[in-house]
Design an enzyme around this catalytic site. Structure first.
Site, mmCIF file in Angstrom:
data_model
loop_
_atom_site.group_PDB
_atom_site.id
_atom_site.type_symbol
_atom_site.label_atom_id
_atom_site.label_comp_id
_atom_site.label_asym_id
_atom_site.label_seq_id
_atom_site.Cartn_x
_atom_site.Cartn_y
_atom_site.Cartn_z
ATOM 1 N N LYS A 1 4.995 -0.741 -13.772
ATOM 2 C CA LYS A 1 3.632 -1.303 -13.556
ATOM 3 C C LYS A 1 2.931 0.014 -13.061
ATOM 4 C CE LYS A 1 5.398 -5.894 -13.248
ATOM 5 N NZ LYS A 1 6.332 -6.784 -12.545
ATOM 6 N N GLN B 1 7.175 -9.267 -6.867
ATOM 7 C CA GLN B 1 7.981 -9.206 -7.917
ATOM 8 C C GLN B 1 9.324 -10.181 -7.548
ATOM 9 O OE1 GLN B 1 7.886 -6.937 -10.422
ATOM 10 N NE2 GLN B 1 9.897 -8.029 -11.407
ATOM 11 N N ASP C 1 -0.711 -12.802 -11.635
ATOM 12 C CA ASP C 1 0.649 -13.358 -12.671
ATOM 13 C C ASP C 1 0.365 -14.642 -12.985
ATOM 14 O OD1 ASP C 1 2.778 -11.865 -13.157
ATOM 15 O OD2 ASP C 1 3.707 -12.260 -11.080
#
Ligand code: NDP
Length: 297
Positions: free
Chosen positions: A53, A97, A120
């Site tokens: 990322k 995460q 997200d």
């Protein structure tokens, strides 16, 4: 023999458009999109995702800020960082995460992220917006699947899509997106899971099969109809002594047999996988665009 959908190529095309957009934002507004990624612990797969990322952000001109926190980080300490990031104008997107260590409540963490920075798309407010068809951030992997279909001009309208898997990350959101009254929706959707007695009964009727299970090569050729479109989300390690690392990655679909029967198929790796990070970048830039619009009002 199926057309093999090249996720790397589609991803590269979208990334080029995103790189141009960040350059335009910088030139016209003297600002750059910013993404904060928080990792708790040292899970090797998660560390690798976080690295990827960061690299993707750098290549596209997105400001990337990483937090690598120890396994023993308390929930309170993590929430404190999220609150700071919510108030930080340099940050347009916040990603924690997953999975988190057991002592941290995932729901508390996802709820703490400002929905406006929830790139997200996992915050319940954004999930609700998605389900009701309002503007929101779509979760990255399902959104990546939609983009792959779009790039291959595969319409979902009026099609029967059978999804195997009902996770909050893939199965449920892709089902909802495909149900929407929108150009990438209007499908008839069936969702199968571990309690579905005869999965093949459903997959054999589907025009499009999406496998998001986490079981190596579970979807075999006899489970799909001729010329079906097959999207494989699964990433599974299987032992392979011929490889230096001792394993190889395979999907949830038995690629070799299914590709002979399907009309389109995504490979693993190189299908859905590359799209996930690309759509995270897409959502981060969309958040920055929204910030700029708001500041101009
Ligand atoms: P989860 O483990 O959260 O969900 C798996 C789903 O599959 C569940 O709904 C489960 O059913 C169902 N399932 C499990 N076993 C069976 C079975 N034997 N028959 C039918 N259904 C079954 O996984 P995720 O959705 O997070 O991920 C799925 C796969 O996709 C994994 O391989 C993961 O690594 C991969 N993935 C890939 C991404 C990418 O970027 N390419 C991103 C995210 C995931 P139940 O709900 O009843 O337990």
């Amino acid at each position: 023999m199926a057309v093999i959908i090249d996720g790397k190529q589609v991803s590269a095309t979208i990334k080029e458009e995103l790189r141009e957009e960040t350059a335009r934002i910088k030139k016209q507004h003297d600002t750059v999109p910013g993404l904060a990624v928080i990792l708790v612990g040292t899970d090797p797969a998660s560390m690798s995702y976080v690295r990827s990322k960061h690299i993707a952000c750098t290549k596209l001109g997105i400001y990337a800020r990483d937090y690598q926190l120890g396994e023993d980080t308390t929930e309170a300490a993590l929430l404190e960082i999220i609150h700071e990031l919510n108030a930080d104008d340099a940050i347009d997107g916040i990603l924690v995460q997953l999975p988190l260590p057991k002592h941290i409540n995932e729901d508390h963490v996802l709820m703490a992220i400002d929905p406006a920075k929830d790139v997200d798309g996992f915050h319940p407010e954004n999930v609700g917006r998605m389900v009701t068809g309002m503007e929101t951030y779509y979760p990255c992997t399902p959104y990546g699947i939609i983009k792959l279909l779009e790039y291959c001009s595969i319409s979902t309208e009026g099609k029967h899509v059978c999804i195997v898997g009902r996770s909050n990350i893939v199965g449920k959101p892709i089902a909802n997106m495909l149900l929407q009254k929108s150009p990438f929706g209007n499908a008839t959707v069936t969702v199968c899971h571990s309690r579905t007695p005869d999965i093949a009964y459903f997959t054999r009727q589907a025009d499009i099969v999406i496998a998001a299970v986490g079981r190596a090569q579970m979807i075999t050729a006899d489970m799909i109809k001729d010329q079906a479109v097959v999207i494989d989300v699964g990433v599974n390690r299987v032992e392979d002594a011929s490889r230096k690392r001792g394993y190889r990655l395979v999907g949830d679909v038995d690629f070799e047999s299914v590709k002979e029967k399907a009309s389109y198929i995504t490979p693993v790796p190189g299908g859905v996988g590359p799209m996930t990070i690309t759509m995270l970048m897409y959502n981060t830039i969309a958040s920055a665009q929204r910030r700029i619009r708001t500041s101009q009002k």
